[in-house]
Design an enzyme around this catalytic site. Structure first.
Site, mmCIF file in Angstrom:
data_model
loop_
_atom_site.group_PDB
_atom_site.id
_atom_site.type_symbol
_atom_site.label_atom_id
_atom_site.label_comp_id
_atom_site.label_asym_id
_atom_site.label_seq_id
_atom_site.Cartn_x
_atom_site.Cartn_y
_atom_site.Cartn_z
ATOM 1 N N GLU A 58 -23.475 40.373 1.872
ATOM 2 C CA GLU A 58 -23.477 39.466 3.158
ATOM 3 C C GLU A 58 -22.338 38.524 3.100
ATOM 4 O OE1 GLU A 58 -27.997 37.457 4.191
ATOM 5 O OE2 GLU A 58 -27.875 38.256 2.328
ATOM 6 N N LYS A 127 -30.685 41.535 10.545
ATOM 7 C CA LYS A 127 -31.774 40.987 9.244
ATOM 8 C C LYS A 127 -32.989 40.774 10.612
ATOM 9 C CE LYS A 127 -31.634 38.464 4.797
ATOM 10 N NZ LYS A 127 -31.344 37.386 4.153
ATOM 11 N N CYS A 160 -30.621 41.536 1.835
ATOM 12 C CA CYS A 160 -30.679 40.931 0.903
ATOM 13 C C CYS A 160 -32.225 41.185 0.555
ATOM 14 C CB CYS A 160 -29.841 39.677 1.368
ATOM 15 S SG CYS A 160 -29.967 38.867 0.416
ATOM 16 N N VAL A 193 -36.192 40.762 -9.272
ATOM 17 C CA VAL A 193 -36.840 41.343 -8.249
ATOM 18 C C VAL A 193 -35.676 42.235 -7.535
ATOM 19 C CG1 VAL A 193 -37.698 40.733 -6.239
ATOM 20 C CG2 VAL A 193 -38.816 38.743 -7.586
#
Length: 289
Positions: A58, A127, A160, A193
């Site tokens: 990104e 996004k 992301c 995560v």
């Protein structure tokens, strides 16, 4: 609608099984020349290893945090310096590229993922789910995206934080995607995560996940998780860059997708009628807590 198919891509091997790469790199905020030079070198190395598709992080050209200078580095899609550089580089190495850039359209800024081939722009995705301070920097996208038709491969894009939103990935797969690209600047503070989410998105959808994350630390102190990886449809990590800069390369096989979806038929057994109705009720307010 920003997502669009500009060119029906056919690569030099007919888009059957495919060699793909994820690129993990550090980026200096605002130093476009240095960042694209580093990206080009990694792309060259990926192409030398036979990669036909490479995924970059990104905002790989600009760095992630720009101290309020986002507009200075933004450009339109299609067009714009960032996208033109990607197209030129794709032509130079005969490779398909996916990466994240800052898009400007109609005075608004978007955190956007784009995919190009040597023939030009294939598609773009803005996004939707913005993380933290991104809400002050960017306008959220309003399109869940349509997979790009690349022969036997149908490729969806996410960005992301969206690795933690299974709905976006599932919608792309229901529309035909068998590979998902995640371009990311995912923080090291939540590395676990990233680990769980990227594998889960592959397993639950029976698709390949190519997840390219930043590494390093920006001057403000933000440290990135790295761990860029290629994940098989059964959730197995095929290749990964552990720490620092580097590339991970793996072979994507169509037969593995078919086999995994037969072993775990989540897509076949999904009650889309019931789920769609429940979401509609929730949207109307009748089932909210």
């Amino acid at each position: 609608m920003i997502t669009q198919i500009i060119y029906q891509h056919k690569n030099r091997k007919g888009m059957g099984n495919m060699i793909a790469a994820v690129i993990q790199m550090n980026c200096e905020p605002g130093n476009i020349r240095k960042n694209v030079a580093a990206a080009r070198d990694f792309i060259r190395k990926a192409a030398d290893k036979g990669a036909e598709w490479a995924v970059l992080p990104e905002l790989f050209q600009t760095g992630y945090l720009l101290g309020g200078r986002d507009r200075e580095y933004a450009g339109p899609v299609p067009g714009g310096e960032a996208l033109c550089w990607m197209e030129e580089t794709a032509r130079e190495f005969g490779i398909m590229l996916t990466g994240g850039i800052i898009e400007e359209q109609g005075g608004k800024l978007y955190d956007t993922a784009v995919t190009v081939s040597q023939h030009g722009l294939l598609g773009a995705y803005r996004k939707i789910h913005l993380w933290g301070g991104e809400k002050e920097r960017f306008t959220p996208g309003n399109d869940t995206g349509t997979p790009m038709d690349c022969g036997n491969w149908k490729i969806g894009m996410q960005i992301c934080y969206e690795a933690g939103f299974p709905e976006g990935a599932r919608l792309q797969v229901l529309k035909g995607a068998n590979a998902l690209a995640y371009v990311a600047a995912f923080g090291a503070a939540r590395a676990e995560v990233w680990d769980l989410a990227t594998r889960a998105r592959a397993l639950e959808n029976g698709c390949y996940v190519l997840a390219s994350d930043r590494c390093g630390t920006e001057p403000c102190g933000t440290k990135f998780a790295g761990r860029s990886r290629i994940v098989a449809p059964d959730g197995t990590i095929l290749a990964q860059v552990e720490e620092g800069e580097g590339i991970a390369v793996a072979k994507l096989e169509l037969s593995n997708i078919q086999q995994q979806r037969a072993v775990l038929p989540y897509l076949k057994d999904l009650r889309t009628d019931l789920i769609a109705a429940a979401w509609q009720k929730w949207a109307n307010g009748s089932e909210r807590g």
